[in-house]
Design an enzyme around this catalytic site. Structure first.
Site, PDB file in Angstrom:
ATOM      1  N   ILE A 147      63.456 -46.488 -36.964  1.00 47.54           N
ATOM      2  CA  ILE A 147      64.670 -45.743 -36.619  1.00 47.54           C
ATOM      3  C   ILE A 147      64.584 -44.375 -37.280  1.00 47.54           C
ATOM      4  O   ILE A 147      63.882 -44.215 -38.282  1.00 47.54           O
ATOM      5  CB  ILE A 147      65.959 -46.463 -37.069  1.00 47.54           C
ATOM      6  CG1 ILE A 147      67.196 -45.769 -36.533  1.00 47.54           C
ATOM      7  CG2 ILE A 147      65.999 -46.588 -38.568  1.00 47.54           C
ATOM      8  CD1 ILE A 147      67.322 -45.737 -35.041  1.00 47.54           C
ATOM      9  N   HIS A 203      57.424 -40.022 -39.867  1.00 46.07           N
ATOM     10  CA  HIS A 203      57.292 -40.365 -38.441  1.00 46.07           C
ATOM     11  C   HIS A 203      55.998 -39.833 -37.822  1.00 46.07           C
ATOM     12  O   HIS A 203      55.189 -40.592 -37.289  1.00 46.07           O
ATOM     13  CB  HIS A 203      58.482 -39.799 -37.664  1.00 46.07           C
ATOM     14  CG  HIS A 203      59.753 -40.528 -37.854  1.00 46.07           C
ATOM     15  ND1 HIS A 203      60.250 -41.433 -36.952  1.00 46.07           N
ATOM     16  CD2 HIS A 203      60.665 -40.493 -38.865  1.00 46.07           C
ATOM     17  CE1 HIS A 203      61.393 -41.925 -37.381  1.00 46.07           C
ATOM     18  NE2 HIS A 203      61.675 -41.363 -38.545  1.00 46.07           N
ATOM     19  N   ASN A 231      65.491 -41.513 -45.399  1.00 45.32           N
ATOM     20  CA  ASN A 231      66.220 -41.735 -44.151  1.00 45.32           C
ATOM     21  C   ASN A 231      67.587 -42.362 -44.354  1.00 45.32           C
ATOM     22  O   ASN A 231      68.588 -41.872 -43.824  1.00 45.32           O
ATOM     23  CB  ASN A 231      65.416 -42.614 -43.195  1.00 45.32           C
ATOM     24  CG  ASN A 231      66.136 -42.817 -41.876  1.00 45.32           C
ATOM     25  OD1 ASN A 231      66.255 -41.897 -41.065  1.00 45.32           O
ATOM     26  ND2 ASN A 231      66.656 -44.022 -41.643  1.00 45.32           N
ATOM     27  N   HIS A 246      59.856 -43.586 -46.324  1.00 40.03           N
ATOM     28  CA  HIS A 246      60.787 -43.423 -45.212  1.00 40.03           C
ATOM     29  C   HIS A 246      62.181 -43.923 -45.578  1.00 40.03           C
ATOM     30  O   HIS A 246      63.182 -43.280 -45.253  1.00 40.03           O
ATOM     31  CB  HIS A 246      60.285 -44.137 -43.962  1.00 40.03           C
ATOM     32  CG  HIS A 246      61.214 -43.976 -42.798  1.00 40.03           C
ATOM     33  ND1 HIS A 246      62.079 -44.977 -42.396  1.00 40.03           N
ATOM     34  CD2 HIS A 246      61.458 -42.909 -41.978  1.00 40.03           C
ATOM     35  CE1 HIS A 246      62.803 -44.538 -41.378  1.00 40.03           C
ATOM     36  NE2 HIS A 246      62.454 -43.299 -41.097  1.00 40.03           N
ATOM     37  N   HIS A 284      61.259 -35.754 -43.700  1.00 37.88           N
ATOM     38  CA  HIS A 284      61.551 -36.949 -42.907  1.00 37.88           C
ATOM     39  C   HIS A 284      60.656 -37.035 -41.671  1.00 37.88           C
ATOM     40  O   HIS A 284      59.792 -37.911 -41.574  1.00 37.88           O
ATOM     41  CB  HIS A 284      63.035 -36.956 -42.500  1.00 37.88           C
ATOM     42  CG  HIS A 284      63.428 -38.136 -41.676  1.00 37.88           C
ATOM     43  ND1 HIS A 284      64.437 -38.088 -40.739  1.00 37.88           N
ATOM     44  CD2 HIS A 284      62.945 -39.394 -41.625  1.00 37.88           C
ATOM     45  CE1 HIS A 284      64.552 -39.269 -40.161  1.00 37.88           C
ATOM     46  NE2 HIS A 284      63.657 -40.082 -40.681  1.00 37.88           N
TER      47      HIS A 284
END
Length: 809
Positions: free
Chosen positions: A809, A476, A666, A662, A471
């Site tokens: 997020i 990110h 997520n 993602h 993740h």
């Protein structure tokens, strides 16, 4: 032109960002056109504009009157008239300049001009400060660098120059500068650095220019101003919730009576859901919880029931569900096909630590197959965390609060398409040597409890690796350098900037919040996940083996042995496990992205030399490799970006990573991990030896389990965070959508984008049909959770579905 010598238009703006993280939270100030008595009000006499066209700059004009409210305006937006006086020879404007002389900033949304036949649109979405020089905004046309009209060449270059800055000084709120830095903002910035070293390589983050400090944990505040967009109800609400949670709530949980104890029975965990706030929380904590509830629009810490137990409270512990979640859970991109037996390590790095799982261990549950027959028929699979955890075991197990194993798990593919666990290897020790125990499936007595514990140790490994690598690192952190390089090197007039920029929305902002509140020293991740203070060292170790081209889903599946290249098969691959929801749905999304990228790129580039001769594109890619991912710049696998195929591949990987990948890793966090028994994040003791604790496994298996894994405080911390992380904002923009219909004037590009949107709708229907097919056992499983995270469209909230364009997020 209106009236021949003037052009009328409408400017849309907002005065304040409701959730500006650079300051205290402040209310949105209303725009007023009465007497100017406050700095926050718009003074039309202090906003100056002029147009730019083929004949040069037009005459200066001031903002006109405030217009009546319109249903076309977004929350907090207001519109003003503007009239530009034009010379006789002035033709269609291609850009406009704006200067703010007020004391306060405002957020410029758009400018629309009335043309003879069609309106002319400028999509702006930028903060305008008095400290900034005259700002330029370009029309939504697209030009390759060598096709740029002469009068736009210098403004194009100057705008990019202003975004790059000079690499010096502390950056201020009004700056729009994109630059690179190492991760020296996590713990002790004089010593704890990720990136720029051979020991701890890492992708770069955005530079602030602040001096390293040991004392001020809040000193890391700058991001380029336009990365904090100013939406009234957006992912800013969710990131604000994380900030409040970290700074004002979690720090006080420990003072609440009973939160530092263990759970006594599984029912204690079930009682967390759909209930009121935990008892005995201090008043200031309750106030902040109520504020978070206001922000996210639902009652915070009144945890919803996780999807994994909605159909029943025991299905999660079955072997079938354990195997299914490796294919359709929150971390479905680690499992590999076993291609040699026994599994081996690189002896030059670790010494001889060949697996101690033997043929005899597997034979018991292989039926009529031998190990060789199962290998050759591609029926054996492995979830291997031995290498990732082994270097950290000694330190983890030296802490009195944590104990763990490095695990290997072998699965058999059954005729019904499900995975059956055959054996779990639990390794202790370190890189100098390990002692391993092999646990085999059992259902009853002490052996049944030990098997349940063994699966939980695997899940602790899986949860930690998921959060730190799958993740955080692989989505990110990996994407942030692309955000920086794109803004520094590709003009907003560049077609690839228009293609990629929606997939960067909010990423630098959430990454900054994560470094402040989640991954910081002593922060939420270190408190609630097994590696503790070595969390980001583990992430850095994984980055050493990261390969950009392997982030393409087909390449990833082939590398893990989960697919075989086959030209006549759908997507050019034949899946080894046909009922692999992440791969099946993901390949549909990947192929749609790949097709969209090719259709779009082909509008602007017709041959390979168009790519190799594009100076902005060359500078962009050179900087991504040499600066953004500078620790890996010498790796041979980087594409050279000389051909159309290179450009297709690079853009497809970026878009897939920021959107589909993602979303897959997520938005299932709370539906699966909200039930801590299903995905524990900590283990606190090893399997008991014979004696009193051993007897406990027979007499009270629930107590034995709860004494071993995540306790109350860490559970509450973990659930509080993943509930927010798993939510969608109300103004989220999903794959196949744009937040403004006027993002480009190119009709061919618009038609290609419409085609992409229609394809995604078709994929959504296919996924729904597959989820209704009872023969596909991995689609729902014993827990009856349809695989929905790769359904493209969605709505606000904790929905367990939807693919946002970007990592916000």
């Amino acid at each position: 032109m209106s009236n021949g010598r003037e052009m009328k238009g409408t400017l849309v703006l907002m005065t304040k960002n409701m959730l500006n993280f650079n300051h205290k939270v402040r209310k949105v100030d209303a725009i007023s056109t009465s007497k100017v008595t406050k700095a926050d009000e718009i003074s039309t006499s202090k906003i100056e504009m002029r147009l730019l066209g083929a004949a040069g700059k037009g005459k200066k004009t001031l903002l006109g009157k405030h217009l009546a409210s319109s249903s076309n305006l977004g929350n907090g937006q207001d519109s003003f008239s503007v009239t530009f006086k034009l010379d006789e020879n002035f033709k269609t404007p291609e850009a406009f300049f704006i200067k703010n002389s007020m004391e306060s900033e405002f957020f410029l949304v758009s400018l629309t001009l009335k043309g003879n036949s069609n309106d002319i649109h400028f999509v702006c979405n930028s903060w305008i400060y008095s400290a900034q020089k005259e700002r330029i905004f370009f029309i939504n046309k697209t030009y390759l660098p060598d096709k740029t009209p002469k009068y736009l060449i210098e403004p194009r270059k100057e705008e990019l120059k202003s975004l790059r800055g000079d690499g010096k000084g502390t950056l201020k709120e009004h700056d729009r500068i994109y630059d690179y830095d190492v991760y020296n903002d996590l713990a002790n910035p004089d010593k704890s650095v990720l990136g720029g070293t051979d020991d701890y390589p890492y992708p770069r983050r955005g530079r602030t220019g602040r001096k390293p400090t040991k004392k001020d944990k809040n000193s890391e505040t700058y991001i380029p101003r336009d990365e904090n967009l100013g939406h009234l109800k957006s992912s800013d609400f969710l990131t604000y919730g994380i900030k409040l949670l970290s700074e004002n709530v979690i720090t006080r949980f420990k003072s609440a009576s009973g939160l530092m104890n263990e759970f006594d029975k599984f029912d204690d965990i079930n009682e967390l859901f759909e209930r009121e706030l935990p008892h005995n929380l201090p008043e200031d904590v309750v106030r902040n919880i109520k504020e978070i509830s206001r922000v996210i629009g639902e009652r915070f810490l009144k945890f919803p029931t996780p999807d994994v137990i909605r159909a029943g409270e025991s299905a999660w512990r079955t072997d079938e569900e354990f195997g299914r979640e490796m294919l359709a859970g929150v971390n479905p991109c680690v499992i590999q096909r076993l291609q040699e037996f026994p599994p081996k390590l690189d002896a030059s790095m670790y010494g001889d630590q060949t697996s101690t799982i033997t043929r005899e261990h597997l034979k018991k549950n292989l039926g009529n197959l031998t190990v060789e027959e199962a290998l050759n028929s591609k029926k054996l699979f492995i979830l291997d965390y031995h290498d990732a955890f082994l270097p950290f075991l000694k330190k983890i197990n030296g802490d009195h609060n944590t104990k763990c194993y490095a695990t290997r798990t072998i699965f058999l593919l059954l005729k019904d398409g499900t995975l059956k666990p055959l054996a779990i290897e639990l390794s202790e020790g370190d890189t100098s040597g390990a002692h391993s125990t092999v646990i085999l499936p059992a259902k009853e007595g002490v052996e049944g409890t030990i098997w349940l514990l063994a699966k939980a140790y695997v899940l602790v490994n899986d949860s930690s690796y998921h959060q730190l690598v799958t993740h955080w690192l692989n989505t990110h952190a990996i994407i942030e350098p692309f955000v920086i390089a794109t803004n520094r090197n590709l003009s907003v007039l560049h077609p690839i900037h228009k293609l990629l920029s929606p997939h960067y929305r909010g990423t630098m902002n959430i990454n900054r919040i994560a470094r402040q509140s989640l991954f910081n020293a002593g922060g939420i991740i270190e408190q609630s996940f097994l590696p503790g203070c070595d969390a980001l060292k583990m992430s850095s170790a994984a980055y050493k083996n990261w390969v950009f081209t392997d982030q393409a889903l087909p390449n990833d599946l082939v590398k893990r042995g989960m697919a075989i290249k086959h030209p006549s098969a759908p997507h050019g691959l034949r899946l080894v496990i046909q009922d692999y929801p992440y791969a099946v749905d993901g390949l549909e999304i990947w192929s749609a992205i790949e097709r969209w990228v090719k259709d779009y790129v082909d509008v602007y580039y017709s041959k390979d030399s168009d790519v190799s001769n594009d100076t902005e594109l060359g500078d962009w890619w050179k900087e991504v490799v040499e600066k953004g991912h500078g620790d890996l710049k010498d790796k041979p696998w980087w594409p050279k970006l000389k051909t159309l195929q290179d450009l297709y591949e690079i853009c497809s990987i970026i878009i897939w990573t920021a959107s589909g990948l993602h979303a897959a890793v997520n938005f299932g966090q709370y539906p699966y991990g909200g039930y801590i028994l299903n995905r524990p994040t900590l283990s606190r003791r090893l399997i008991p030896k014979e004696g009193s604790d051993y007897d406990e496994m027979e007499k009270n298996p629930e107590k034995a389990y709860l004494r071993t894994f995540t306790p109350k405080y860490e559970t509450l911390v973990h659930l509080s965070v993943i509930e927010i992380l798993s939510r969608h904002a109300s103004d989220e923009v999903y794959l196949g959508q744009r937040d403004n219909p006027y993002w480009t004037y190119d009709t061919k590009a618009l038609r290609a984008f419409e085609k992409f949107g229609e394809k995604l709708k078709d994929i959504e229907e296919k996924i729904k049909r597959r989820n209704r097919d009872s023969s596909l056992r991995n689609r729902n499983g014993a827990v009856q959770m349809p695989y929905t995270v790769l359904l493209p469209n969605n709505e606000e909230g904790l929905t367990f579905r939807g693919i946002p364009n970007s990592i916000s997020i």
